[in-house]
Design a protein around this motif. Structure first.
Motif, PDB file in Angstrom:
ATOM      1  N   PHE A  51      -3.949  37.046  16.971  1.00 26.55           N
ATOM      2  CA  PHE A  51      -2.515  37.264  16.726  1.00 26.55           C
ATOM      3  C   PHE A  51      -1.687  36.382  17.660  1.00 26.55           C
ATOM      4  CE2 PHE A  51      -3.606  41.797  15.244  1.00 26.55           C
ATOM      5  CZ  PHE A  51      -3.717  41.379  13.932  1.00 26.55           C
ATOM      6  N   THR A  52      -2.104  36.296  18.907  1.00 24.44           N
ATOM      7  CA  THR A  52      -1.394  35.447  19.869  1.00 24.44           C
ATOM      8  C   THR A  52      -1.454  33.987  19.432  1.00 24.44           C
ATOM      9  OG1 THR A  52      -1.909  36.969  21.680  1.00 24.44           O
ATOM     10  CG2 THR A  52      -1.292  34.722  22.276  1.00 24.44           C
ATOM     11  N   ARG A  53      -2.613  33.580  18.930  1.00 28.30           N
ATOM     12  CA  ARG A  53      -2.756  32.214  18.425  1.00 28.30           C
ATOM     13  C   ARG A  53      -1.830  31.980  17.237  1.00 28.30           C
ATOM     14  NH1 ARG A  53      -3.777  27.251  20.057  1.00 28.30           N
ATOM     15  NH2 ARG A  53      -5.267  26.078  18.821  1.00 28.30           N
ATOM     16  N   ALA A  54      -1.743  32.954  16.333  1.00 29.71           N
ATOM     17  CA  ALA A  54      -0.841  32.842  15.190  1.00 29.71           C
ATOM     18  C   ALA A  54       0.607  32.712  15.657  1.00 29.71           C
ATOM     19  CB  ALA A  54      -0.995  34.055  14.276  1.00 29.71           C
ATOM     20  N   CYS A  55       0.957  33.457  16.688  1.00 28.47           N
ATOM     21  CA  CYS A  55       2.307  33.386  17.249  1.00 28.47           C
ATOM     22  C   CYS A  55       2.595  31.983  17.776  1.00 28.47           C
ATOM     23  CB  CYS A  55       2.461  34.426  18.358  1.00 28.47           C
ATOM     24  SG  CYS A  55       4.117  34.501  19.086  1.00 28.47           S
ATOM     25  N   GLU A  56       1.579  31.377  18.407  1.00 24.97           N
ATOM     26  CA  GLU A  56       1.745  30.011  18.927  1.00 24.97           C
ATOM     27  C   GLU A  56       2.021  29.023  17.806  1.00 24.97           C
ATOM     28  OE1 GLU A  56      -1.875  29.371  21.022  1.00 24.97           O
ATOM     29  OE2 GLU A  56      -1.298  30.611  22.751  1.00 24.97           O
ATOM     30  N   PHE A  57       1.548  29.354  16.592  1.00 25.02           N
ATOM     31  CA  PHE A  57       1.796  28.502  15.433  1.00 25.02           C
ATOM     32  C   PHE A  57       3.041  28.946  14.663  1.00 25.02           C
ATOM     33  CE2 PHE A  57      -2.948  27.744  15.675  1.00 25.02           C
ATOM     34  CZ  PHE A  57      -2.829  26.445  16.149  1.00 25.02           C
TER      35      PHE A  57
ATOM     36  N   HIS B 162      -5.837  24.972  13.038  1.00 24.80           N
ATOM     37  CA  HIS B 162      -4.412  25.096  13.350  1.00 24.80           C
ATOM     38  C   HIS B 162      -3.601  25.719  12.224  1.00 24.80           C
ATOM     39  CE1 HIS B 162      -4.686  21.732  16.644  1.00 24.80           C
ATOM     40  NE2 HIS B 162      -5.521  22.746  16.842  1.00 24.80           N
ATOM     41  N   SER B 163      -4.189  26.633  11.480  1.00 25.19           N
ATOM     42  CA  SER B 163      -3.444  27.378  10.463  1.00 25.19           C
ATOM     43  C   SER B 163      -3.009  28.716  11.055  1.00 25.19           C
ATOM     44  CB  SER B 163      -4.320  27.625   9.225  1.00 25.19           C
ATOM     45  OG  SER B 163      -3.746  28.623   8.393  1.00 25.19           O
ATOM     46  N   GLY B 164      -1.719  28.900  11.222  1.00 21.43           N
ATOM     47  CA  GLY B 164      -1.224  30.168  11.733  1.00 21.43           C
ATOM     48  C   GLY B 164      -1.563  31.326  10.818  1.00 21.43           C
ATOM     49  N   TYR B 165      -1.484  31.074   9.514  1.00 19.41           N
ATOM     50  CA  TYR B 165      -1.830  32.114   8.539  1.00 19.41           C
ATOM     51  C   TYR B 165      -3.298  32.507   8.693  1.00 19.41           C
ATOM     52  CZ  TYR B 165      -2.703  34.307   3.986  1.00 19.41           C
ATOM     53  OH  TYR B 165      -3.081  35.164   2.988  1.00 19.41           O
ATOM     54  N   GLY B 166      -4.173  31.507   8.880  1.00 16.13           N
ATOM     55  CA  GLY B 166      -5.590  31.801   9.068  1.00 16.13           C
ATOM     56  C   GLY B 166      -5.825  32.643  10.305  1.00 16.13           C
ATOM     57  N   CYS B 167      -5.131  32.321  11.402  1.00 19.00           N
ATOM     58  CA  CYS B 167      -5.261  33.109  12.635  1.00 19.00           C
ATOM     59  C   CYS B 167      -4.798  34.547  12.404  1.00 19.00           C
ATOM     60  CB  CYS B 167      -4.434  32.485  13.746  1.00 19.00           C
ATOM     61  SG  CYS B 167      -4.947  30.828  14.250  1.00 19.00           S
ATOM     62  N   LEU B 168      -3.684  34.708  11.698  1.00 18.18           N
ATOM     63  CA  LEU B 168      -3.165  36.048  11.430  1.00 18.18           C
ATOM     64  C   LEU B 168      -4.158  36.864  10.614  1.00 18.18           C
ATOM     65  CD1 LEU B 168      -0.707  38.030  11.510  1.00 18.18           C
ATOM     66  CD2 LEU B 168      -0.017  37.046   9.317  1.00 18.18           C
ATOM     67  N   LYS B 169      -4.677  36.275   9.545  1.00 19.34           N
ATOM     68  CA  LYS B 169      -5.610  37.005   8.685  1.00 19.34           C
ATOM     69  C   LYS B 169      -6.913  37.326   9.411  1.00 19.34           C
ATOM     70  CE  LYS B 169      -5.115  37.674   4.730  1.00 19.34           C
ATOM     71  NZ  LYS B 169      -4.609  38.816   3.955  1.00 19.34           N
ATOM     72  N   ALA B 170      -7.386  36.423  10.260  1.00 17.02           N
ATOM     73  CA  ALA B 170      -8.584  36.705  11.053  1.00 17.02           C
ATOM     74  C   ALA B 170      -8.301  37.859  12.009  1.00 17.02           C
ATOM     75  CB  ALA B 170      -9.011  35.454  11.824  1.00 17.02           C
ATOM     76  N   GLY B 171      -7.118  37.852  12.613  1.00 15.88           N
ATOM     77  CA  GLY B 171      -6.748  38.940  13.519  1.00 15.88           C
ATOM     78  C   GLY B 171      -6.725  40.282  12.823  1.00 15.88           C
ATOM     79  N   ILE B 172      -6.198  40.314  11.611  1.00 13.44           N
ATOM     80  CA  ILE B 172      -6.148  41.570  10.852  1.00 13.44           C
ATOM     81  C   ILE B 172      -7.564  42.059  10.559  1.00 13.44           C
ATOM     82  CG2 ILE B 172      -5.457  42.610   8.656  1.00 13.44           C
ATOM     83  CD1 ILE B 172      -3.108  40.599   8.621  1.00 13.44           C
TER      84      ILE B 172
END
Length: 390
Positions: A224-230, A195-205
């Motif tokens: 990215f969508t998951r990061a947005c949810e966070f 549940h880390s939004g930053y982690g989701c963003l970096k994985a997406g990149i």
């Protein structure tokens, strides 16, 4: 004769030991437990001290807490640190972590802070592992060691600390080997699962750019969508970029920040830009584009000013400005006019910053006053249309 015989057999009673309120053995444990249970801290320190002397790590920890918080007597941070060390030596890892934190907060050196963070990590304290990784990465209390920092971060990650996962990911993606980058992506995926939004963003990149894995835009958009949810704004923005592109290549527009940055003679504070280029070099290029009109901007506020501005740029040109805080109307109009006429940019994006204009001393005073000023919801929005520029 009989009476004398009885008297001769009589023995004096043994001497009575002087009274002593001190506890002994199991009695101390019982007294300590009772005092702590009933929050009778005034009578807890003595039995806890007696039990701590027997190298009971848990009871030493409780005693150290009393010294640290001032329960049952005066606050004594030096004594608290000493007793936490004793508790740590008696294999109570939370005490090691507390000792490290006390050193971080001034009760000890960086070397002590690092030493006890490592001991706490060895004892399974997840936050201490991440803390040790941060110290190794920054070279605080120890020589900088990125490899050692990665190891500590990964220990924290395995124990469940999400910041450990992201810390490892950040360092691993900076390594040159494909194997390290793959491990970095795995660390960010673990953070995202946690549940880390930053982690989701970096994985997406990483998925979007093909770093540590094959390029996969579908997985990138999912992360990215998951990061947005966070509640990660950049996640929402780039997810929308990919959706609008409908499969066509896009340059991800992400946020870079700098507390202070100067370029072209223009000083800024609290700079934040969302654009295709990231990092300080990209930020410097944007500010250099604003600084093309520095002389004119200084003329707008000769006595000095600190102006909060949020602006957008497209196709190399300034498009839109919002002024943040209390700014005189004429000054807003002057700054907007200069930006419209003279600012040039190399790509599309949006920025927010405090611009220091005019006399440096006056600007410094205005910056200090701005920090103490109440928020102003009455922002003036000056729209610059394409017709205005033509």
């Amino acid at each position: 004769m009989f009476a004398l015989a009885i008297a001769g057999c009589h023995k004096e009673p043994p001497p009575t030991a002087p009274s002593d309120d001190s506890c002994f053995g199991a009695q101390c444990v019982e007294q300590a437990e009772a005092a702590m249970y009933y929050k009778d801290y005034d009578n807890a320190r003595e039995p806890l001290t007696a039990v701590c002397e027997k190298n009971d790590g848990f009871q030493c920890f409780r005693l150290a807490e009393l010294y640290e918080t001032g329960k049952g007597g005066p606050v004594d941070l030096a004594k608290a640190a000493e007793v936490y060390e004793k508790s740590c030596a008696a294999d109570y890892p939370e005490a090691c972590e507390r000792r490290s934190n006390m050193a971080r907060d001034g009760q000890g050196t960086p070397e002590v802070e690092y030493e006890y963070a490592v001991k706490a990590c060895t004892g399974g304290r997840q936050l201490a592992c991440t803390h040790a990784g941060q110290l190794l990465g920054a070279g605080r209390g120890v020589e900088p060691d990125p490899v050692g920092a990665i190891e500590m971060f990964q220990k924290g990650c395995k124990l469940g600390d999400i910041d450990g996962c992201t810390g490892a990911g950040d360092l691993l993606l900076q390594q040159s080997s494909a194997e390290a980058k793959s491990r970095g992506l795995t660390a960010f995926i673990n953070a995202c699962v946690g549940h880390s939004g930053y982690g989701c963003l970096k994985a997406g990149i990483a998925f979007h750019d093909g770093v540590g894995t094959k390029r996969d835009v579908t997985k990138a958009e999912q992360h990215f969508t998951r990061a947005c949810e966070f509640q990660i704004a950049d996640g929402c923005h780039v997810a929308q970029q990919l959706k609008d592109a409908a499969g066509k290549p896009v340059e991800l527009e992400l946020t870079s920040k700098a507390a202070e940055l100067a370029a072209g003679g223009l000083e800024t504070r609290e700079l934040s830009c969302r654009m295709a280029g990231q990092g300080e070099p990209a930020l410097s290029r944007v500010i250099a584009g604003v600084a093309r009109g520095k002389d004119s901007l200084d003329s707008c506020a000769k006595e000095g000013a600190a102006i909060g501005v949020r602006w957008e740029f497209e196709d190399g040109k300034f498009r839109d400005a919002k002024f943040l805080g209390r700014v005189p109307k004429k000054l807003k109009q002057c700054v907007a006019y200069v930006l419209r006429k003279k600012a040039k940019f190399s790509h599309n994006g949006s920025c927010e910053a405090v611009l220091l204009l005019g006399d440096p001393e006056g600007a410094a005073k205005a910056l200090a006053a701005r920090a103490n000023a109440p928020a102003d919801d009455g922002k003036v929005h000056i729209r610059v249309s394409r017709e205005d520029e033509e």
